[in-house]
Design a protein around this motif. Structure first.
Motif, mmCIF file in Angstrom:
data_model
loop_
_atom_site.group_PDB
_atom_site.id
_atom_site.type_symbol
_atom_site.label_atom_id
_atom_site.label_comp_id
_atom_site.label_asym_id
_atom_site.label_seq_id
_atom_site.Cartn_x
_atom_site.Cartn_y
_atom_site.Cartn_z
ATOM 1 N N LYS A 199 24.067 18.461 3.399
ATOM 2 C CA LYS A 199 23.905 18.714 4.823
ATOM 3 C C LYS A 199 25.276 18.704 5.512
ATOM 4 O O LYS A 199 26.066 17.783 5.328
ATOM 5 N N ASN A 200 25.531 19.762 6.267
ATOM 6 C CA ASN A 200 26.761 19.883 7.064
ATOM 7 C C ASN A 200 28.044 19.948 6.229
ATOM 8 O O ASN A 200 29.119 19.634 6.724
ATOM 9 N N GLU A 201 27.944 20.355 4.959
ATOM 10 C CA GLU A 201 29.177 20.566 4.207
ATOM 11 C C GLU A 201 29.696 21.975 4.465
ATOM 12 O O GLU A 201 28.951 22.875 4.871
ATOM 13 N N MET A 202 30.961 22.187 4.237
ATOM 14 C CA MET A 202 31.565 23.496 4.408
ATOM 15 C C MET A 202 30.963 24.476 3.398
ATOM 16 O O MET A 202 30.860 24.149 2.217
ATOM 17 N N GLU B 298 32.701 15.000 7.838
ATOM 18 C CA GLU B 298 33.966 14.462 7.339
ATOM 19 C C GLU B 298 33.844 12.955 7.068
ATOM 20 O O GLU B 298 34.845 12.259 6.939
ATOM 21 N N SER B 299 32.598 12.461 6.981
ATOM 22 C CA SER B 299 32.397 11.018 6.843
ATOM 23 C C SER B 299 32.688 10.497 5.444
ATOM 24 O O SER B 299 32.924 9.307 5.253
ATOM 25 N N ILE B 300 32.656 11.384 4.451
ATOM 26 C CA ILE B 300 32.924 10.996 3.063
ATOM 27 C C ILE B 300 34.350 11.386 2.709
ATOM 28 O O ILE B 300 34.722 12.563 2.787
ATOM 29 N N SER B 301 35.171 10.421 2.310
ATOM 30 C CA SER B 301 36.553 10.723 1.930
ATOM 31 C C SER B 301 36.596 11.373 0.551
ATOM 32 O O SER B 301 35.644 11.258 -0.242
ATOM 33 N N VAL B 302 37.695 12.031 0.275
ATOM 34 C CA VAL B 302 37.874 12.650 -1.039
ATOM 35 C C VAL B 302 37.823 11.593 -2.142
ATOM 36 O O VAL B 302 37.186 11.791 -3.183
ATOM 37 N N ASN B 303 38.487 10.461 -1.936
ATOM 38 C CA ASN B 303 38.482 9.406 -2.954
ATOM 39 C C ASN B 303 37.074 8.882 -3.214
ATOM 40 O O ASN B 303 36.681 8.661 -4.370
ATOM 41 N N GLU B 304 36.308 8.660 -2.153
ATOM 42 C CA GLU B 304 34.943 8.172 -2.347
ATOM 43 C C GLU B 304 34.100 9.197 -3.091
ATOM 44 O O GLU B 304 33.327 8.858 -3.989
ATOM 45 N N TRP B 305 34.255 10.463 -2.741
ATOM 46 C CA TRP B 305 33.501 11.525 -3.409
ATOM 47 C C TRP B 305 33.841 11.586 -4.899
ATOM 48 O O TRP B 305 32.939 11.611 -5.758
ATOM 49 N N GLU B 306 35.125 11.600 -5.211
ATOM 50 C CA GLU B 306 35.533 11.709 -6.612
ATOM 51 C C GLU B 306 35.048 10.515 -7.428
ATOM 52 O O GLU B 306 34.488 10.680 -8.527
ATOM 53 N N ASN B 307 35.275 9.320 -6.934
ATOM 54 C CA ASN B 307 34.921 8.125 -7.705
ATOM 55 C C ASN B 307 33.409 7.954 -7.823
ATOM 56 O O ASN B 307 32.907 7.474 -8.847
ATOM 57 N N THR B 308 32.659 8.358 -6.790
ATOM 58 C CA THR B 308 31.203 8.240 -6.853
ATOM 59 C C THR B 308 30.611 9.273 -7.801
ATOM 60 O O THR B 308 29.837 8.933 -8.701
#
Length: 487
Positions: A160-163, A306-316
């Protein structure tokens, strides 16, 4: 850059095919890391296959480099030894340009960098764009050659709401000021699995930046369509290809991707037919683009998540693929996506195929001795406790340690394991080695080659087997870098 024409991705064992179909092949694309087999700490680089390099150096066709180990869509920057090796190979083989995937495959766990074993999709946010742009600029500065990133496969459903997929690709290309390798089969795969349609994706793409196209074939697995490089392109993809080629003013190469096993199983007429169609379509490149001055780009004013950071996305995402237990809002969201299970299956099956091919005798002896079910349990446990590795030799060493610690008491296992490890080492450093057996190894290895459990021997006979280096024939089973099931 010159217009190169139609070609295919090179792999060991393709030499005779290239010779027989020279009239249909204008260019070859090389995946350099597939010929890396060990680290060279003295030069801060990787060692790579000299025989393959000699063949390619003398092969009279233009060449391209397509990376498969260090994608540009994540926060991990490739190490110096990667660029040191890639530059050296480029000096020998003179690729017209280099490309990499707009993906990520490394995560950070505590202070350790871990390979997730798959080319995973980056988060499609403004921060995700900035991270990819920084990585691409680093790549460009280190290689000093024209660079393109490949549009990737994404087995996850749109968030939802991603580019949107196409807008993300456009923003990365424009902000990095680089070229695009447009993989049409990847985009069709995404459409078939519920992501943005090919039509909508293409509306965002800056056609003038596309210098290379990829096409291939796939297959269905558990209701998902996979970019498996498992055959020739279907009618829908050829229709898309014909439409797109006409709209690209700067197209320089049109490449066909197929896995070695698939090519060996297909009738030669199907491959010839594929390349012949591609040659016909290639002649139409840019015809329609010249009839208009500008490309109409969809207006997009939506605010993206923009609530999810790149680091959180990658590690999750990477952690879930590796089976790490996580309790976060993002992990709970992703676990509801069926694509997670598909990616985990692909990683497991790919790692398993590498293990079984590089440790053929050891794994056959185990399977025949303890049974298929118990053997599979060992493999699952081994993969759950061991992160993917870039080099097969490291995988072999890790599996050897795992098996020794299990103390399985399987007849002949210890020496067969030692023999296969020594064989790998000799293939790497070309130094002769010997293994002392307390039994005759010949009938044991013969039985295993024939998928039979070796007969029991009277232990006590002393046999020393010498392992010497022999220049291998070109083969798809050669010892090589096996980073990922890649797209």
């Amino acid at each position: 850059m010159n217009e190169l024409g139609v070609g295919l991705v090179y792999f060991q064992g393709l030499e005779d095919f290239l010779a027989l179909h020279s009239s249909l092949i204008d260019v070859v694309e090389i995946e350099p890391q597939t010929f890396w087999y060990d680290k060279d700490d003295g030069c801060n680089a990787f060692k790579y296959d000299a025989g393959v390099t000699d063949f390619l150096r003398n092969y009279n066709r233009p060449k391209l480099f397509h990376g498969v180990g260090y994608p540009v869509g994540g926060t991990f920057l490739p190490p110096d030894m990667h660029f040191n090796t890639l530059r050296k190979q480029a000096e020998e083989l003179h690729p017209q340009w280099v490309s990499e995937h707009l993906s990520f495959n490394y995560i950070k766990e505590a202070d350790e960098i871990i390979n997730a074993g798959f080319l995973l999709p980056p988060i499609q946010s403004n921060e995700g764009v900035k991270v990819a742009v920084a990585n691409i600029r680093n790549y460009q500065s280190r290689m000093n050659r024209p660079f393109a990133f490949e549009t990737g496969v994404n087995y996850l459903q749109p968030r939802k709401n991603e580019m949107p997929d196409g807008l993300f690709v456009r923003k990365v290309a424009e902000e990095a000021d680089c070229h695009i390798l447009l993989d049409l089969h990847n985009i069709l795969t995404n459409q078939r699995n519920g992501r943005q349609s090919v039509k909508d994706f293409l509306e965002f793409i800056p056609f003038e930046r596309v210098i290379e196209l990829h096409v291939g074939g796939g297959m269905y697995y558990k209701d998902y369509y996979l970019d498996a490089h498992s055959g020739v392109s279907d009618a829908e993809l050829f229709e898309i290809l014909e439409n797109v080629v006409c709209r690209l003013p700067n197209l320089k190469a049109l490449m066909f991707e197929i896995e070695p096993d698939a090519l060996n199983k297909l009738p030669g007429s199907e491959i010839t037919g594929q390349l012949t169609k591609m040659q016909r379509i290639w002649e139409k490149r840019g015809n329609h683009y010249k009839k208009r001055e500008t490309q109409s780009i969809p207006c997009f004013s939506q605010n993206f998540d923009e609530s999810i950071s790149v680091n959180e996305w990658e590690n999750t995402l990477g952690g879930l693929i590796l089976g790490r237990s996580q309790e976060s809002k993002l992990s709970k969201e992703l676990l509801k996506d069926g694509g997670i299970a598909i990616i985990k299956d692909l990683v497991f099956n790919f790692r398993g195929s590498v293990l079984i091919s590089i440790m053929k005798l050891t794994t056959r002896l185990l399977r025949l001795s303890v049974g298929e079910e118990r053997f599979n349990q060992y493999v699952v446990d081994f993969f759950d406790t061991t992160a993917p590795e870039l080099l097969p030799v490291i995988l072999a060493e890790q599996f050897a340690v795992y098996i020794v610690l299990k103390d399985l008491r399987v007849r002949y296992l210890e020496k067969i394991l030692e023999y296969e490890l020594f064989t790998i080492y000799t293939a790497i450093d070309k130094q002769a080695r010997s293994v002392s057996f307390s039994f005759d190894p010949a009938p044991v290895m013969e039985a295993l080659e024939n998928l039979q459990l070796p007969a029991e021997q009277v232990i006590g006979k002393s046999v020393k087997l010498q392992i010497v280096y022999q220049q291998p024939e070109f083969t798809s089973e050669a010892l090589s870098f096996s980073p990922v099931f890649h797209n």
